[in-house]
Scaffold this motif. Structure first.
Motif, short mmCIF file in Angstrom:
data_model
loop_
_atom_site.label_atom_id
_atom_site.label_comp_id
_atom_site.label_asym_id
_atom_site.label_seq_id
_atom_site.Cartn_x
_atom_site.Cartn_y
_atom_site.Cartn_z
N VAL A 156 0.85 -1.19 0.00
CA VAL A 156 0.00 0.00 0.00
C VAL A 156 0.89 1.23 0.00
O VAL A 156 1.86 1.31 0.75
CB VAL A 156 -0.92 0.03 1.25
CG1 VAL A 156 -1.70 1.35 1.30
CG2 VAL A 156 -1.87 -1.16 1.24
N LYS A 157 0.59 2.15 -0.89
CA LYS A 157 1.32 3.42 -0.89
C LYS A 157 0.32 4.54 -1.14
O LYS A 157 -0.44 4.53 -2.11
CB LYS A 157 2.38 3.42 -2.00
CG LYS A 157 3.09 4.75 -2.19
CD LYS A 157 4.04 5.05 -1.05
CE LYS A 157 4.64 6.45 -1.18
NZ LYS A 157 5.38 6.82 0.03
N GLU A 158 0.30 5.49 -0.22
CA GLU A 158 -0.61 6.62 -0.36
C GLU A 158 0.16 7.92 -0.21
O GLU A 158 1.11 7.99 0.54
CB GLU A 158 -1.72 6.54 0.70
CG GLU A 158 -2.60 5.33 0.46
CD GLU A 158 -3.65 5.11 1.54
OE1 GLU A 158 -3.56 5.76 2.60
OE2 GLU A 158 -4.55 4.30 1.30
N TYR A 159 -0.25 8.92 -0.96
CA TYR A 159 0.36 10.23 -0.83
C TYR A 159 -0.64 11.21 -0.27
O TYR A 159 -1.77 11.29 -0.77
CB TYR A 159 0.80 10.77 -2.20
CG TYR A 159 1.85 9.97 -2.88
CD1 TYR A 159 3.20 10.18 -2.58
CD2 TYR A 159 1.52 9.03 -3.84
CE1 TYR A 159 4.18 9.46 -3.22
CE2 TYR A 159 2.51 8.30 -4.50
CZ TYR A 159 3.83 8.51 -4.18
OH TYR A 159 4.80 7.79 -4.82
N THR A 214 -6.12 12.11 -0.10
CA THR A 214 -5.12 11.08 -0.20
C THR A 214 -5.14 10.51 -1.60
O THR A 214 -6.20 10.17 -2.12
CB THR A 214 -5.43 9.95 0.80
OG1 THR A 214 -5.56 10.53 2.09
CG2 THR A 214 -4.32 8.92 0.82
N VAL A 215 -3.95 10.44 -2.21
CA VAL A 215 -3.85 9.76 -3.49
C VAL A 215 -3.60 8.28 -3.19
O VAL A 215 -2.61 7.93 -2.56
CB VAL A 215 -2.68 10.33 -4.33
CG1 VAL A 215 -2.50 9.51 -5.60
CG2 VAL A 215 -2.93 11.78 -4.66
N HIS A 216 -4.51 7.45 -3.64
CA HIS A 216 -4.35 6.02 -3.41
C HIS A 216 -3.56 5.43 -4.57
O HIS A 216 -4.12 4.97 -5.55
CB HIS A 216 -5.72 5.36 -3.29
CG HIS A 216 -6.55 5.92 -2.17
ND1 HIS A 216 -6.57 5.36 -0.92
CD2 HIS A 216 -7.34 7.01 -2.10
CE1 HIS A 216 -7.36 6.07 -0.13
NE2 HIS A 216 -7.84 7.08 -0.83
N SER A 235 -3.03 0.17 -3.72
CA SER A 235 -3.96 -0.24 -2.67
C SER A 235 -3.98 -1.76 -2.55
O SER A 235 -4.92 -2.43 -2.96
CB SER A 235 -5.37 0.26 -2.99
OG SER A 235 -5.36 1.64 -3.24
N ASP A 279 3.71 2.30 2.62
CA ASP A 279 2.97 2.52 3.86
C ASP A 279 2.67 1.23 4.60
O ASP A 279 2.72 1.18 5.82
CB ASP A 279 1.68 3.29 3.57
CG ASP A 279 1.97 4.68 3.03
OD1 ASP A 279 2.93 5.30 3.53
OD2 ASP A 279 1.28 5.12 2.11
N GLY A 296 -4.37 1.55 -8.98
CA GLY A 296 -3.72 1.12 -7.75
C GLY A 296 -3.91 -0.34 -7.38
O GLY A 296 -3.46 -0.77 -6.33
#
Lengths: 338, 296, 342
Positions: free
Chosen positions: C11-14, C27-29, C32, C68, C230
């Motif tokens: 998972v990586k979110e900005y 939040t940019v997903h 996911s 994340d 994602g």
């Protein structure tokens, strides 16, 4: 279509030379072609082949540093000698253009509707505001923008990339032009969006009976859209023919090699290697004296192809290739297909 | 296949030209920069060679003669103390130019270093350094200078330090923004993926790409420092007699307004102008010559 | 399966910040929950349109940024938490080739110094680094004399080969290829693709090949993962994916790629998706493709489809995969799914 009708657009022996720090750079040399009503001509080439410069020359958008020679005639009228004012009248009304980068081509602080109305107004100032608004909505509808009545008042940033490209197309057809030039109209788009925009172009052309000149590096786009194809390499036309001929009977080694170099979605994958064309296109300031493709060509005859300019050879009356070795190329092609 | 790939690489068959040769060639094509360099070189030789070149020794006084106009002996005449004005100008140029160069180099080193750190690391490092920059930018510089120079005495060294303390903020901002944009470049990512340390990335991959900006900044800073020093001297905070700079010569000559000697005001002013212009032209030339995109 | 590279539920979110106080407003997903596996010596192609997260995934694998949650493993060793000496040795094992041949080489360094730098960092080929740099150039089909030249003297294709040589310098096991040929002209692209293939055979490299061009991916990959907003929507052995896609998105994607053959191209059944990819700031609930999907049902809005194993090694995240749909309800009018666009 009447048979003896003259072509809409005639490009005759067009050359464009830029002066650079490294000396004159030849972008286009001796290019000739015709574009007829209802016809889609695909101009294909790699970066630096001169395809975009050609479209800019037709639109009269080249900078003054470019030396343009030859002739570009629209319905028999010479464009190259026209004044800026005369050209401006022609541009957008009779000949219009869809650019690659829709975001840069649209004004960010004006609503889409206003920009469309302006495009209409420039060439027919007698229409009322209500008429023009109705026309703007109609245009948005033609290019497939849903709920155009609501979206007409929105600004460019409120649209996605694909939608903006549709708006560009709507603007370019606002005055029912005779010739529509689309310069890499889908290069910046994702493939599913590209498919939509190509559909729109196809539909719009059919609807308006205009001639479409589509400039692209993507042979796939041309295969689906064009009636005729002109392949450019290093500023010169290397081959021109009906679309089937170019793809099934390519006669210039460059066309042949380019098709062999493309990985295909439907071909046999994996183990069969792609043909890799050696080298890179020549520097436009240091062009070889003979065929521009000769240094990379596997059929080139040393001492001939690389020495003197190669004349265009007719394979049929609708198929030309600028190559001295068309017979060898044909033999190889037949061997490969059998 | 291998042979073919090798053939694929013969596009650039022109003989290889070194980066230095390229740099020199590009710089030499920049006419203004070259003339700037020639003029500046002549000035530097004349001023720093003053002990050998100047017709009279530094502060050589001839009270009997007093103030005279131009003559075969004193080309530009003498001041009221009978000092040869040409010789004075040359000796003064030594100090003006040293101060300019000192400030240019020192403020650039400090500015590039702090700016790069701020840009590369971001976060609190960036906050800290940039707030410091803001602090220096909001206080009126002349007030600070006057205060500093009153406090520590106005020798050339303190002037250089004081002017550098004020000058580094400009280049720090520029360096930071450049580093921020370099940070996005794929070659920086590539270096990180290869395992390069932050220090290596900054020193080897970022600072060399700042060279053009740095060159321009040094030239601007040198020019600005010469002018500021002159202003300070003119106001009486700068280099103190018996040392002289173009600035305090200007200030002394200002007293001659309305006298036949008023032409003396012209010379230091002209030299400041010529020096500053030359330095700026050289800076422009360096920037263009250091741009790796230009191919010749 | 001896798996070299593995991603587990990444998972990586900005955060998106705006306003005076830089408050987090969204939040940019980007990723996911992405899981994948690349066997040693094989190539996994990752395809998808812009914003699907494929580049973020690639950059996570080479640790250009942290993730994340989830895990990325190389032979069982965790990549996402490595630091210090572990990170250094990881950097030697996983390399990357970048998209832009004009930005990926430092214009101030000669080709030789760029290659030697890679060797220096890891203390490789001590005493014979310039020879090694020349060998590396020869490996990628360039002349060894090029070591003393600067990047601007090369064409795009040559630069891309130099980028590959630099990645090879540290003798990695895995190379993430992030759109390595998308900036190149067709006539040059084939040479680079063939070179990559040759090097893989020669050195037993494992590739993660990220691209938007499906034909290119098909040419180089053993297995392909299709990403959308994602998530991975389908993964399958290459031949299988192109012959019989399970996920509607894969099907639409394949049908949208133009084929350089006029008769084939004009007679194809084409699925024109309506609208654009929704914003990763606010992805649709349930199946993220449902807003453009002609098969979407209520279930798709409420229940996130998980990757399920189907026939022949295909795994698809869809409630209504192709092989389970009796009569293919092909979209005659996909305009009705317009609602989700924008």
């Amino acid at each position: 279509m009447t048979l003896n009708q003259q072509p809409l657009l005639t490009v005759d022996n067009l050359s464009v030379v830029f002066s650079t720090d490294n000396g004159p750079a030849t972008s286009v040399e001796g290019l000739s072609f015709e574009l007829n009503a209802n016809e889609t001509l695909g101009v294909v080439g790699e970066s630096g082949s001169g395809k975009s410069i050609t479209s800019m020359a037709i639109m009269g958008l080249l900078p003054r540093t470019a030396a343009v020679t030859g002739s570009i005639r629209f319905r028999g009228e010479e464009l190259l000698t026209k004044t800026d004012d005369q050209l401006r009248d022609l541009r957008g009304r009779r000949i219009s253009m869809v650019f690659q980068d829709a975001l840069a081509a649209l004004n960010p602080v004006k609503s889409v509707g206003n920009q469309l109305m302006e495009a209409v107004r420039v060439h027919s100032s007698d229409r009322s505001r209500r008429e023009m608004r109705a026309r703007a909505i109609e245009l948005l509808d033609i290019v497939g923008i849903p709920t155009p009545e609501q979206r007409v008042d929105q600004f460019p940033h409120e649209f996605s990339g694909g939608m903006r490209q549709r708006i560009m197309i709507a603007m370019s057809i606002a005055n029912d032009p005779d010739v529509l030039i689309a310069d890499e109209p889908t290069t910046a788009l994702d493939v599913t969006v590209q498919a939509q925009v190509l559909d729109v172009l196809r539909r719009v052309q059919r609807r308006t009976n205009s001639a479409l000149l589509i400039i692209t590096h993507d042979l796939g786009v041309v295969a689906g859209l064009a009636d005729r194809v002109l392949v450019m390499y290093s500023g010169k036309k290397v081959e021109e023919a009906d679309v089937e001929d170019v793809f099934y009977r390519p006669s210039h080694p460059y066309t042949l090699d380019l098709l062999a170099a493309m990985p295909r979605l439907d071909g046999n994958s994996g183990d069969s290697r792609l043909y890799s064309i050696p080298g890179a296109p020549p520097d436009p300031t240091e062009l070889p004296p003979g065929c521009r493709f000769a240094p990379r060509c596997r059929y080139a005859m040393l001492g001939t192809c690389d020495r003197t300019p190669v004349p265009e050879q007719f394979i049929t009356d609708r198929h030309v290739a600028a190559c001295l070795r068309i017979d060898e190329v044909a033999a190889v092609r037949q061997e490969a297909s059998s | 296949m291998r042979a073919q790939s090798v053939a694929a690489t013969t596009k650039t068959t022109r003989s290889f030209v070194g980066q230095w040769t390229l740099f020199r060639r590009r710089f030499l094509r920049h006419r203004l920069a070259v003339s700037g360099l020639v003029v500046l070189a002549m000035l530097v030789i004349a001023c720093f060679g003053a002990p050998w070149i100047a017709p009279f020794q530094e502060n050589h006084q001839d009270l009997i003669t007093g103030s005279t106009g131009p003559s075969p002996v004193h080309w530009l005449g003498t001041d009221e103390l009978g000092r040869d004005f040409l010789s004075q100008l040359l000796y003064a140029g030594r100090i003006s130019m040293s101060v300019g160069l000192g400030v240019g180099v020192l403020s650039t080193i400090v500015g590039v270093l702090l700016g790069s750190l701020a840009g590369y690391f971001g976060g609190w490092v960036d906050e800290l350094i940039m707030r410091l920059v803001d602090l220096f930018l909001v206080v009126p510089p002349i007030a600070i200078l006057a205060l500093l120079l009153q406090g520590f005495g106005s020798s050339s060294a303190t002037i250089v330090l004081a002017l550098s303390a004020l000058g580094w903020t400009v280049i720090a901002r520029v360096a930071r923004s450049q580093v921020l944009s370099l940070r996005e470049k794929e070659f920086v990512d590539a270096a990180i993926v290869l395992g390069a340390s932050p220090l290596r990335v900054i020193v080897r991959h970022m600072i060399p790409n700042l060279a053009g900006v740095i060159a321009v900044n040094v030239s601007l800073a040198v020019a600005a420092a010469i002018i500021t020093e002159s202003t300070l001297s003119f106001l009486g905070f700068g280099v103190q007699p018996p040392d002289s700079s173009w600035g305090n010569m200007l200030s002394q000559a200002a007293g001659l307004l309305g006298t036949p000697q008023v032409h003396l005001l012209l010379y230091p002013g002209l030299l400041i102008l010529i020096t500053v212009l030359s330095v700026n032209f050289i800076g422009d030339g360096l920037r263009d010559a250091l741009d790796p995109q230009t191919k010749r | 399966m001896s798996s070299t590279l593995e991603a587990i539920d990444v998972v990586k979110e900005y955060p998106v910040r705006s306003g005076l106080f830089r408050r987090r407003t969204g939040t940019v997903h980007a990723l996911s929950g992405v899981s994948l596996e690349v066997p040693k010596g094989k190539t996994l192609g990752i395809v998808g349109e812009s914003g699907c997260g494929k580049s973020t995934l690639g950059r996570s694998i080479v640790r250009l940024h942290d993730i994340d949650s989830g895990s990325i493993r190389l032979d069982g060793e965790s990549v996402e938490s490595a630091s210090g000496q572990d990170l250094r040795s990881l950097r030697r094992r996983v390399q990357m080739v970048f998209q832009d041949p004009y930005a990926s080489l430092n214009p101030r360094l000669t080709i030789g110094s760029a290659l030697i730098e890679a060797l220096e960092i890891h203390g490789l080929a001590a005493g014979r680094r310039s020879e090694r740099a020349q060998e590396l150039l020869e490996m990628v089909g360039l002349r060894p004399e090029f070591v003393q030249r600067y990047p601007h003297e090369f064409s795009g294709g040559q630069r891309q080969r130099i980028g590959i040589a630099r990645a090879l310098a540290v003798e990695p096991e895995v190379i993430v290829l992030d759109e390595p040929v998308s900036a190149l002209d067709v006539s040059v692209q084939a040479g680079v693709l063939n070179q990559l293939k040759e090097l893989q055979d020669l050195l037993g490299l494992t590739y993660v090949f990220i691209a938007h061009d499906l034909s290119v991916v098909r040419y180089l990959s053993d297995e392909v993962a299709v990403m959308y907003l994602g998530r991975i929507v389908e993964t399958a052995p290459t031949g299988r994916l192109f012959a019989a896609p399970e996920h509607p998105y894969t099907k639409a994607l394949l049908s949208a790629v133009p084929i350089p053959d006029p008769i084939v191209e004009r007679s194809r059944e084409r699925i024109t998706l309506s609208g654009d990819v929704p914003s990763p700031l606010n992805p649709p609930s349930g199946c993220r493709f449902r807003t453009r999907c002609w098969k979407a049902t209520e279930r798709c809005a409420t229940e996130i489809p998980l990757l399920r194993t189907m026939a022949d090694g295909t795994r698809a995240a869809c409630h209504h995969p192709e092989s389970e749909t009796q009569s293919p309800t092909d979209p005659t009018d996909s305009q009705r799914t317009e609602a989700g666009a924008q």
